[in-house]
Design an enzyme around this catalytic site. Structure first.
Site, PDB file in Angstrom:
ATOM      1  N   TRP A 162       0.904  -1.154   0.000  1.00 35.42           N
ATOM      2  CA  TRP A 162       0.000   0.000   0.000  1.00 35.42           C
ATOM      3  C   TRP A 162       0.938   1.198   0.000  1.00 35.42           C
ATOM      4  O   TRP A 162       1.616   1.464   0.997  1.00 35.42           O
ATOM      5  CB  TRP A 162      -0.875  -0.050   1.247  1.00 35.42           C
ATOM      6  CG  TRP A 162      -1.984   0.934   1.298  1.00 35.42           C
ATOM      7  CD1 TRP A 162      -3.186   0.849   0.641  1.00 35.42           C
ATOM      8  CD2 TRP A 162      -2.039   2.150   2.049  1.00 35.42           C
ATOM      9  NE1 TRP A 162      -3.975   1.931   0.954  1.00 35.42           N
ATOM     10  CE2 TRP A 162      -3.297   2.756   1.814  1.00 35.42           C
ATOM     11  CE3 TRP A 162      -1.146   2.793   2.905  1.00 35.42           C
ATOM     12  CZ2 TRP A 162      -3.680   3.954   2.402  1.00 35.42           C
ATOM     13  CZ3 TRP A 162      -1.523   3.988   3.483  1.00 35.42           C
ATOM     14  CH2 TRP A 162      -2.780   4.557   3.226  1.00 35.42           C
ATOM     15  N   GLY A 216       5.543  -0.525   6.732  1.00 34.70           N
ATOM     16  CA  GLY A 216       5.852   0.595   7.623  1.00 34.70           C
ATOM     17  C   GLY A 216       6.620   1.691   6.910  1.00 34.70           C
ATOM     18  O   GLY A 216       6.651   1.753   5.678  1.00 34.70           O
ATOM     19  N   GLU A 262     -21.076   8.483  11.076  1.00 37.54           N
ATOM     20  CA  GLU A 262     -20.723   7.148  10.574  1.00 37.54           C
ATOM     21  C   GLU A 262     -21.433   6.873   9.240  1.00 37.54           C
ATOM     22  O   GLU A 262     -20.838   6.292   8.325  1.00 37.54           O
ATOM     23  CB  GLU A 262     -21.071   6.097  11.640  1.00 37.54           C
ATOM     24  CG  GLU A 262     -20.925   4.642  11.213  1.00 37.54           C
ATOM     25  CD  GLU A 262     -19.519   4.213  10.833  1.00 37.54           C
ATOM     26  OE1 GLU A 262     -18.571   5.014  10.961  1.00 37.54           O
ATOM     27  OE2 GLU A 262     -19.368   3.075  10.359  1.00 37.54           O
ATOM     28  N   LYS A 297     -19.464   6.058   5.802  1.00 42.51           N
ATOM     29  CA  LYS A 297     -19.714   4.851   5.005  1.00 42.51           C
ATOM     30  C   LYS A 297     -19.968   5.224   3.554  1.00 42.51           C
ATOM     31  O   LYS A 297     -19.413   4.626   2.642  1.00 42.51           O
ATOM     32  CB  LYS A 297     -20.925   4.064   5.535  1.00 42.51           C
ATOM     33  CG  LYS A 297     -20.772   3.331   6.826  1.00 42.51           C
ATOM     34  CD  LYS A 297     -19.960   2.062   6.762  1.00 42.51           C
ATOM     35  CE  LYS A 297     -18.503   2.333   6.951  1.00 42.51           C
ATOM     36  NZ  LYS A 297     -17.942   2.340   8.260  1.00 42.51           N
TER      37      LYS A 297
END
Ligand code: G6P
Length: 605
Positions: free
Chosen positions: A74, A100, A478, A482
């Site tokens: 990523w 990391g 929330e 979403k």
């Protein structure tokens, strides 16, 4: 987020590595790769597509080997292109994968350039590969132990060297890494889940550990370079493959699993007492005078909801803070505050760092509310309450959120009782309502067809507002999160009373306004807010409790919730918002379970 798999065996381990990557895929990644040692040198395949594509490449290239490492990346440093995908090589001798961030990579790169190393990627990872190569004197284990002393930042690595055809070395600092023990073969992974099917015996490495895996065994050195023994733990939980069953996406499956997940999470005891939160809770809960909740993303919103419960039911002052903000500001520590970290994964770097920061500031009482029993967060806190959501695959969190709410509500009742604000009758009532939640949720899930009808209209919008009041304001937050996460529609949430202080300027006929309208003390106020929107031509989509008397009309679309659920109402009201986001995303054809740029478990800062 990035994933690591490594293996040393006496059989071809490519399929173990690829299967491990597949199991980590749900976390989100933008490229992947695998390297094996064969014929005295490392060979690799890399892809900026899916693991399935990597698998096809590996098959075509007939990549085989008994020792290897693999990675899902990523991107942090350097674009998601093949050259930056891991494994990264150093002079065709060292192959390395890394999770990391190395903070001092620029200064290390200058030193290594001075020694003649050429850099062919934009990654911070390449410095680790070259550093290990430069320090290699015949033992990869020793070279890695030397190299990690020079690295600043958070990382987990797995590395192989062409001169050691049956060795994989790993190291971790701030990013998770586990060793999987087999018979005559050993494995390494950033999550035990990746090794399901290969072993059930794990060693969870500690901060600063370096490990050497060979066919005959595993050695570990601690951060001081001393040989270390670590407990071997048997974990069966990962055995079962995660199947989609009749559902189209994991997110949909997980939304529908919520009645089961909640039933499993509600404490089975008839009374709620401190030991539910761990052995230390009895004494700790008597000492505390306030709560400091730290979390990120959806978990932060469960903390915001819980503040209403904790202050109302337990009358305990509660502060909720975004973990990445708390860790970098000057705060006034109160050693009598209970620090609560909330996390689905228990590995979120910002939340872990905030927890360590709080501990450094002198906070002694810490509690994690977490879905993974073996996670770093659970290991680092004095007390823990495990949510029983089961593995959550969809990047957008659903069942983890509602089970966190159950845990936090149970905490509020427990503390309320301890502080003399919840008597036996009230406790019994709360317990009864918690137990009935799965049934109540099933009725809410039955609203799906009506929500699908709304989602068609939403899918053509580019903006949406969400309104809530009181403990339903975090639910509106929330719902907006979403929708934006998975459908890429810009969505914002406001406490409905704030509408007139700014967002009302955005309201036109093109703006859908989703309103969470439970039948609570704030209903009348909310109805006025609804009128404010209607007067400007805004389209209202209201989730109203049965007895609110808000009815369908010009510009007002209403879906009736089956029952009013008092204090626990947020747990029911969030579910239609999850479904609305899900079906809107489906209508727009996005990659629901793996939304662009996002990761399931964010293990970098
Ligand atoms: C990521 C995920 C979110 C999640 C957040 C916190 O951003 O995409 O769904 O809410 O991390 O994760 P945690 O595991 O700590 O709950």
């Amino acid at each position: 987020m990035c994933g690591i798999v490594g293996a040393v065996a006496q059989r071809n381990i490519v399929s173990v590595l690829i299967e491990g990557l597949r199991r980590l895929e749900y976390r989100g990644y933008d490229s992947c790769g695998v390297a094996v040692l064969a014929g005295g040198e490392p060979h690799r395949a890399r892809s900026v597509s899916r693991v399935a594509d990597l698998d096809a490449q590996v098959g075509e290239a007939r990549l085989e080997g008994v020792t290897g490492i693999a990675h899902t990346r990523w991107a942090t440093h350097g674009a998601p292109v093949t050259d930056n995908a891991h494994p990264i090589f150093s002079r065709d001798a060292v192959a390395l994968v890394h999770n990391g961030i190395i903070e001092n990579f620029e200064s290390l790169r200058e030193v290594l350039r001075g020694k003649g190393y050429e850099f062919v990627t934009q990654t911070d990872t390449e410095v680790i590969a070259h550093l290990i190569h430069s320090l290699y004197r015949g033992s990869l284990y020793d070279a890695v132990c030397e190299a990690v002393k020079q690295l600043h930042g958070a990382y987990a690595i797995a590395v192989v060297h062409k001169n050691e055809p049956n060795t994989v070395v790993g190291a971790r600092q701030g990013s998770p890494l586990v060793v999987g023990l087999g018979a005559g073969e050993n494995f390494l992974a950033s999550d035990a889940l990746a090794l399901a099917g290969s072993t059930e015996r794990f060693v969870f490495l500690e901060e600063g550990d370096v490990t050497e895996l060979t066919l005959g065994g595993v050695r570990i050195r601690d951060r001081e370079g001393r040989d270390a023994e670590r407990e071997v733990r048997t974990v069966h939980a990962y055995g079962g493959a995660v199947e989609l069953g009749p559902y189209r996406h994991f997110m949909q499956k997980e939304i529908f699993e919520q009645p089961r997940a909640i039933a499993d999470t509600v404490p089975q005891t008839d009374t709620f007492d401190a030991p539910l939160f761990g052995d230390a809770a009895e004494a700790a809960f008597r000492e505390i005078d306030s709560l400091l909740i730290l979390a990120c993303g959806t978990s932060h919103y469960s903390g915001l909801t819980a503040k209403y419960w904790l202050e109302s039911i337990a009358k305990i002052p509660t502060q909720v803070e975004i973990a990445s903000e708390y860790r970098y500001r000057d705060s006034v520590p109160n050693p009598k505050a209970l620090v609560v970290v909330i996390s689905q994964s228990g590995e979120t770097a910002d939340t872990l760092a905030a927890l360590k920061h709080a501990q450094k500031l002198g906070h002694r009482h810490t509690l994690s509310i977490c879905n993974v029993s073996t996670s770093a967060m659970v290991r680092l806190t004095e007390m823990a309450f495990l949510t029983r959501a089961g593995q959550e695959i969809g990047v957008a969190s659903t069942k983890a959120f509602t089970t966190q709410l159950v845990a936090l509500f149970s905490l509020a009742v427990t503390l309320g009782k301890l502080r003399g604000h919840v008597d036996a009758a009230a406790e019994a009532d709360y317990v009864k309502h918690l137990r009935h939640l799965p049934a109540a949720l099933n009725s809410v899930l039955a609203l799906e067809p009506q929500i699908i009808a709304w989602s068609e209209e939403f899918s053509r919008k580019e903006n949406a507002l969400f309104l809530g009041r009181g403990m339903h304001y975090p639910i509106a937050l929330e719902g907006a999160l979403k929708l934006k996460e998975i459908s890429y529609i810009h969505a914002e949430a406001y406490p409905a009373g704030e509408l007139k202080h700014g967002p009302l300027a955005l309201v036109t006929e093109a703006m859908p306004v989703v309103t969470v309208a439970p039948n609570d003390a704030l209903l009348e106020k909310l109805k006025s807010n609804i009128q404010e929107v209607r007067a400007r031509g805004g389209q209202l989509y209201v989730f109203a409790d049965a007895d609110t008397r808000i009815v369908n009309g010009e510009g007002i679309h209403v879906i009736r919730m089956p029952e009013h659920y008092g204090m626990l109402s947020p747990i029911l009201h969030v579910v239609p918002l999850q479904l609305l986001a899900y079906h809107t995303a489906c209508a727009r054809g996005t990659d629901v379970d793996k939304p662009r740029n996002l990761a399931k478990s964010v293990t970098v800062e």
